[in-house]
Design an enzyme around this catalytic site. Structure first.
Site, PDB file in Angstrom:
ATOM      1  N   ASN A 126       0.854  -1.191   0.000  1.00 19.05           N
ATOM      2  CA  ASN A 126       0.000   0.000   0.000  1.00 19.05           C
ATOM      3  C   ASN A 126       0.896   1.250   0.000  1.00 19.05           C
ATOM      4  OD1 ASN A 126      -1.401   2.267   1.074  1.00 19.05           O
ATOM      5  ND2 ASN A 126      -3.048   0.930   1.736  1.00 19.05           N
TER       6      ASN A 126
ATOM      7  N   ASP B 197      -0.089   4.507  -0.179  1.00 15.33           N
ATOM      8  CA  ASP B 197      -0.815   5.740   0.147  1.00 15.33           C
ATOM      9  C   ASP B 197       0.082   6.810   0.788  1.00 15.33           C
ATOM     10  OD1 ASP B 197      -3.162   4.557  -0.669  1.00 15.33           O
ATOM     11  OD2 ASP B 197      -3.885   4.131   1.353  1.00 15.33           O
ATOM     12  N   HIS B 198       0.958   6.350   1.682  1.00 11.09           N
ATOM     13  CA  HIS B 198       1.663   7.354   2.487  1.00 11.09           C
ATOM     14  C   HIS B 198       2.833   8.024   1.768  1.00 11.09           C
ATOM     15  CE1 HIS B 198      -1.219   6.842   5.493  1.00 11.09           C
ATOM     16  NE2 HIS B 198      -0.960   5.560   5.626  1.00 11.09           N
TER      17      HIS B 198
ATOM     18  N   ARG C 252       3.588  19.008   1.157  1.00  6.44           N
ATOM     19  CA  ARG C 252       4.226  20.178   0.568  1.00  6.44           C
ATOM     20  C   ARG C 252       3.582  20.623  -0.748  1.00  6.44           C
ATOM     21  NH1 ARG C 252       9.533  21.938   2.195  1.00  6.44           N
ATOM     22  NH2 ARG C 252       9.072  22.313   4.366  1.00  6.44           N
TER      23      ARG C 252
ATOM     24  N   HIS D  23      -5.685   3.616  -1.675  1.00 12.71           N
ATOM     25  CA  HIS D  23      -6.986   3.972  -1.097  1.00 12.71           C
ATOM     26  C   HIS D  23      -7.307   5.397  -1.521  1.00 12.71           C
ATOM     27  CE1 HIS D  23      -9.512   4.278   2.901  1.00 12.71           C
ATOM     28  NE2 HIS D  23     -10.224   4.546   1.824  1.00 12.71           N
TER      29      HIS D  23
ATOM     30  N   ARG E   6      -9.392   8.094  -0.843  1.00 14.24           N
ATOM     31  CA  ARG E   6     -10.338   8.479   0.214  1.00 14.24           C
ATOM     32  C   ARG E   6     -11.247   9.594  -0.277  1.00 14.24           C
ATOM     33  NH1 ARG E   6      -8.810   6.659   5.557  1.00 14.24           N
ATOM     34  NH2 ARG E   6     -10.490   8.020   6.217  1.00 14.24           N
TER      35      ARG E   6
ATOM     36  N   ARG F 290      -7.035  12.665   1.095  1.00 11.01           N
ATOM     37  CA  ARG F 290      -5.929  13.103   1.955  1.00 11.01           C
ATOM     38  C   ARG F 290      -4.586  12.538   1.516  1.00 11.01           C
ATOM     39  NH1 ARG F 290      -7.435   9.923   7.476  1.00 11.01           N
ATOM     40  NH2 ARG F 290      -9.337  11.075   7.157  1.00 11.01           N
ATOM     41  N   HIS F 291      -4.595  11.423   0.757  1.00  7.82           N
ATOM     42  CA  HIS F 291      -3.309  10.967   0.206  1.00  7.82           C
ATOM     43  C   HIS F 291      -3.422  10.725  -1.306  1.00  7.82           C
ATOM     44  CE1 HIS F 291      -5.183   7.219   1.537  1.00  7.82           C
ATOM     45  NE2 HIS F 291      -4.828   7.406   2.794  1.00  7.82           N
TER      46      HIS F 291
ATOM     47  N   GLU G  65      -8.798   0.422  -2.625  1.00  9.15           N
ATOM     48  CA  GLU G  65      -9.617   0.479  -1.408  1.00  9.15           C
ATOM     49  C   GLU G  65     -10.534   1.683  -1.528  1.00  9.15           C
ATOM     50  OE1 GLU G  65      -6.179  -1.303   1.550  1.00  9.15           O
ATOM     51  OE2 GLU G  65      -6.854   0.762   1.787  1.00  9.15           O
TER      52      GLU G  65
ATOM     53  N   THR H 257     -17.247  -1.572  12.911  1.00 13.01           N
ATOM     54  CA  THR H 257     -17.536  -2.318  14.128  1.00 13.01           C
ATOM     55  C   THR H 257     -16.722  -1.641  15.222  1.00 13.01           C
ATOM     56  OG1 THR H 257     -15.689  -3.762  13.722  1.00 13.01           O
ATOM     57  CG2 THR H 257     -17.812  -4.516  12.917  1.00 13.01           C
ATOM     58  N   THR H 258     -16.907  -2.095  16.461  1.00 14.44           N
ATOM     59  CA  THR H 258     -16.165  -1.454  17.559  1.00 14.44           C
ATOM     60  C   THR H 258     -14.669  -1.438  17.266  1.00 14.44           C
ATOM     61  OG1 THR H 258     -16.695  -3.541  18.619  1.00 14.44           O
ATOM     62  CG2 THR H 258     -17.533  -1.546  19.668  1.00 14.44           C
TER      63      THR H 258
ATOM     64  N   GLU I 174     -11.077  -9.375   3.589  1.00  8.09           N
ATOM     65  CA  GLU I 174      -9.783  -9.002   4.159  1.00  8.09           C
ATOM     66  C   GLU I 174      -9.998  -8.826   5.655  1.00  8.09           C
ATOM     67  OE1 GLU I 174      -7.247  -6.334   2.060  1.00  8.09           O
ATOM     68  OE2 GLU I 174      -6.300  -5.619   3.904  1.00  8.09           O
TER      69      GLU I 174
ATOM     70  N   HIS J  50      -3.494  -4.495   8.033  1.00  9.18           N
ATOM     71  CA  HIS J  50      -3.614  -3.284   8.844  1.00  9.18           C
ATOM     72  C   HIS J  50      -2.636  -3.306  10.002  1.00  9.18           C
ATOM     73  CE1 HIS J  50      -5.058   0.391  10.637  1.00  9.18           C
ATOM     74  NE2 HIS J  50      -5.635   0.616   9.480  1.00  9.18           N
ATOM     75  N   GLY J  51      -1.703  -2.371   9.951  1.00 11.80           N
ATOM     76  CA  GLY J  51      -0.760  -2.192  11.045  1.00 11.80           C
ATOM     77  C   GLY J  51       0.388  -3.186  11.086  1.00 11.80           C
TER      78      GLY J  51
ATOM     79  N   GLY K  12       1.194  -1.294   4.361  1.00 13.12           N
ATOM     80  CA  GLY K  12       1.576   0.017   3.860  1.00 13.12           C
ATOM     81  C   GLY K  12       2.394   0.846   4.819  1.00 13.12           C
ATOM     82  N   HIS K  13       1.748   1.343   5.863  1.00 12.23           N
ATOM     83  CA  HIS K  13       2.351   2.373   6.708  1.00 12.23           C
ATOM     84  C   HIS K  13       3.734   1.986   7.222  1.00 12.23           C
ATOM     85  CE1 HIS K  13       2.973   4.674  10.438  1.00 12.23           C
ATOM     86  NE2 HIS K  13       2.410   5.651   9.739  1.00 12.23           N
TER      87      HIS K  13
END
Ligand code: PXP
Length: 248
Positions: free
Chosen positions: A11, A13-14, A22, A47, A49, A53-54, A74, A104-105, A155, A198-199, A220-221
């Site tokens: 991913n 995105d970042h 910039r 993704h 969005r 934002r990216h 995504e 979800t929570t 996923e 994720h993460g 990704g991140h």
């Protein structure tokens, strides 16, 4: 027993997050896609969005042109995104929550609650030729509803597991890993293709990659952060290596 090789979707995105900080064109997500490909990525995940934002609209074609890999888009289940996806026709489209009330929570798309509003998006995306996946919590009710909605892929959200690992909550991390295993088995039993993400980091990837029902991880991140220190290709190669080790 041999298990199918697990794919790595990178991913990017970042890269766009940094570029947008910039304005201008540097660093270019399309260049990151090409580097990820040369380092062994099996796919590129982006993704788009609602707030851009990216990744931005003009990145979609540029990324596709830069890397001859399947693109996983995504997206939120909105009419605007559906329209874009039907024109762009990515190899895969992953429906994700963007607003708090869609989650979800823990954080996956709450398909059990949103079934009626999300199901038409699954059908339309499938008709336009994309392989649809639903980003859900590792919960067997969510898995069952995803299947009933006709999504061929789910996923599983790994964020909770990663959080527990980094909080030093060993028992909770193991419990969450067990939820991931059970959800992956349940999905595979129902004939779904299982992805996860994720993460994920070097430290947390192997127990997830060792779940043999999982066919693809999207990361990704952490990779983009690591790329600052060691370069993107090295970061992707190392992640790929750890995933292969987990399956050996
Ligand atoms: N999978 C999905 C569905 C995501 O939304 C994201 C984050 O965009 C990822 C995987 C990758 O997560 P991370 O950037 O934390 O590795």
């Amino acid at each position: 027993m041999t298990h199918p090789r697990i794919r790595l979707g990178v991913n990017i995105d970042h890269v766009a997050t940094i570029r947008n900080a910039r304005g201008g064109r540097h660093p270019d997500p399309a260049r990151a896609a090409a580097l990820a490909m040369s380092a062994g990525a099996d796919g590129i995940t982006i993704h788009l969005r609602e707030d851009r934002r990216h990744i931005r609209d003009e990145d979609l074609e540029a990324v596709r042109a830069a890397a001859s890999l399947p693109i996983n888009l995504e997206m939120a289940a909105t009419e605007e995104m559906l329209d874009i996806a039907m024109r762009y026709r990515p190899h895969a489209a992953c429906l994700v929550p963007e607003k708090r009330e869609e989650r979800t929570t823990e954080g996956g798309l709450d398909v059990a609650r949103l079934h009626n509003s999300v199901a038409p998006f699954v059908q339309k995306l499938k008709l336009s030729g994309s392989r649809v996946s639903l980003f859900i919590e590792p919960d067997i009710i969510q898995v069952a509803v995803a299947e009933a909605m006709g999504a061929p892929v789910i996923e599983l959200h790994t964020g909770k597991y990663v959080e527990h690992v980094f909080a030093g909550q060993t028992d909770e991390a193991e419990e969450e890993l067990e939820r991931l295993r059970i959800a992956a088995q349940e999905g595979a039993r129902r004939g779904l293709e299982i992805h996860a993400g994720h993460g994920l980091t070097y430290e947390t990837v192997k127990p997830v990659a060792a779940i043999t029902e999982i066919r693809e991880l999207n990361i990704g991140h952490f990779l983009m952060g690591e790329a600052i220190f060691v370069g993107l290709e090295e970061a992707v190669r190392k992640m790929r290596h750890l995933m292969d080790e987990a399956r050996a």
